[in-house]
Enzyme design. Structure first.
Site, PDB file in Angstrom:
ATOM      1  N   LYS A 239       0.826  -1.224   0.000  1.00 21.38           N
ATOM      2  CA  LYS A 239       0.000   0.000   0.000  1.00 21.38           C
ATOM      3  C   LYS A 239       0.854   1.265   0.000  1.00 21.38           C
ATOM      4  O   LYS A 239       2.021   1.250   0.373  1.00 21.38           O
ATOM      5  CB  LYS A 239      -0.985  -0.038   1.171  1.00 21.38           C
ATOM      6  CG  LYS A 239      -2.130  -1.016   0.863  1.00 21.38           C
ATOM      7  CD  LYS A 239      -3.324  -0.869   1.750  1.00 21.38           C
ATOM      8  CE  LYS A 239      -4.401  -1.850   1.262  1.00 21.38           C
ATOM      9  NZ  LYS A 239      -5.447  -2.079   2.244  1.00 21.38           N
ATOM     10  N   ARG A 273      -3.651 -10.044   4.811  1.00 22.72           N
ATOM     11  CA  ARG A 273      -4.088 -10.054   3.402  1.00 22.72           C
ATOM     12  C   ARG A 273      -2.921  -9.532   2.571  1.00 22.72           C
ATOM     13  O   ARG A 273      -2.564  -8.356   2.680  1.00 22.72           O
ATOM     14  CB  ARG A 273      -5.324  -9.160   3.254  1.00 22.72           C
ATOM     15  CG  ARG A 273      -5.926  -9.158   1.872  1.00 22.72           C
ATOM     16  CD  ARG A 273      -7.151  -8.260   1.803  1.00 22.72           C
ATOM     17  NE  ARG A 273      -7.731  -8.270   0.479  1.00 22.72           N
ATOM     18  CZ  ARG A 273      -7.279  -7.542  -0.547  1.00 22.72           C
ATOM     19  NH1 ARG A 273      -6.263  -6.730  -0.385  1.00 22.72           N
ATOM     20  NH2 ARG A 273      -7.868  -7.629  -1.727  1.00 22.72           N
TER      21      ARG A 273
END
Ligand code: 9MG
Length: 297
Positions: A239, A273
């Site tokens: 991210k 995740r």
């Protein structure tokens, strides 16, 4: 049974720890060690792997490879939720997702479907999905009802706003308290709708309507989110907050993602995740050896 420290006698102490289980359709996932969820986006525009797995054969091969690498679950998404993404129609989402799901009915690990649409949830459950990963925390009308009667697991995630605009001006008084209150309320609503606690996972939603500072504040305080009860999922892989710290583009964030994954587990995450399953499993193995003393043998 968990191996504890070496005693003065030279023997090791052992503690009996009752680990919980996540009920996931026909699967039961023991939460005694952190679980790794591999990401598979069948979208043209996801921030990291957009466009790579649109072909059914490529998606199929990718899912099986993630399992070979050690994924405990696979999360398949057919609508991008990256910042700025516009939604897709129900028909488009189903046409991307369903052929892939049908082809993976024999997969040996549970398949989670990343969707906010109740119609997609119902179709996916009918095709064997064992978990619903909802970035809206089952807030869409009909979403609670779509999953309640099934036995699938549900990930309730926090998001401020919606993907198209969520990163424009995220604002909180106390991000940890607000995310915690939201997730506690969604857990209560889900349980009241008949979704047993053993089917629930909660997720603070790193990057979903949060500044970089908010994300690190949440990471540092993940333990407070875990106090709610259900296992915590953390999705930090590749991210932009990690890219900003490391000064790297989406394809060059592996080291930062592994660091974040280990920190998340140390602060209470039970499910990670991730895009890079094999590397994450290796990093977790080092953490487990350190914590159990297995590295001494
Ligand atoms: C779909 N998706 C993208 N990022 C995510 C995250 O951090 N958590 C969950 N549950 N889903 C995510």
């Amino acid at each position: 049974m968990v191996k504890g420290p070496k005693l003065a006698s030279g023997l090791f102490s052992f503690t009996i720890v009752a680990h919980s289980v996540l009920r996931c359709g026909k699967f039961r996932l023991a939460l005694g060690r952190p679980l790794v969820m591999g990401v598979l986006n069948v979208t043209p525009d996801s921030f990291s792997d957009g466009g790579r797995y649109l072909e059914r054969s490529a998606a199929d091969a990718r899912a099986r490879r993630l399992v070979d690498e050690g994924a405990d679950l696979i999360d398949i998404g057919a609508e991008s939720s990256r910042p700025g993404a516009a939604g897709v129609s129900l028909e488009e989402e189903l046409s991307r997702l369903m052929p892939v799901l049908e082809g993976l009915r024999d997969l040996t690990v549970p398949i989670s479907v990343d969707t906010t649409k109740p119609e997609v949830m119902l179709a996916a459950i009918g095709a064997g999905a064992a978990m619903v990963n909802d970035i809206m925390g089952l807030r869409a009308p009909g979403a609670l009802g779509a999953v309640a009667a099934s036995g699938v697991a549900v990930c309730l995630m926090h998001m401020q706003g919606e993907p198209r605009t969520m990163q424009c001006e995220p604002r909180y008084g106390d991000v940890v308290a607000e995310v915690k209150a939201f997730l506690a309320e969604r857990v209560a609503v889900a349980e009241a709708a008949g979704i047993a606690r053993e089917r629930l996972v909660i997720d603070p939603g790193f990057g979903f309507g949060k500044t970089s500072g908010d994300n690190f504040e949440l990471l540092r305080n993940l333990g407070r989110i875990a106090e709610i009860g259900p296992p915590v999922m953390a999705g930090l892989s590749r991210k932009s907050s990690l890219g900003a710290i490391a000064g790297r583009g989406p394809g060059e964030r592996l080291a930062a993602s592994l660091a974040a994954a280990l920190l998340a587990v140390q602060h209470g995450a039970r499910i990670l995740r991730v895009h890079d399953v094999r590397a994450t499993r290796d990093a977790l193995a080092v953490l487990a050896a350190t914590e159990s003393g297995r590295g001494e043998q």
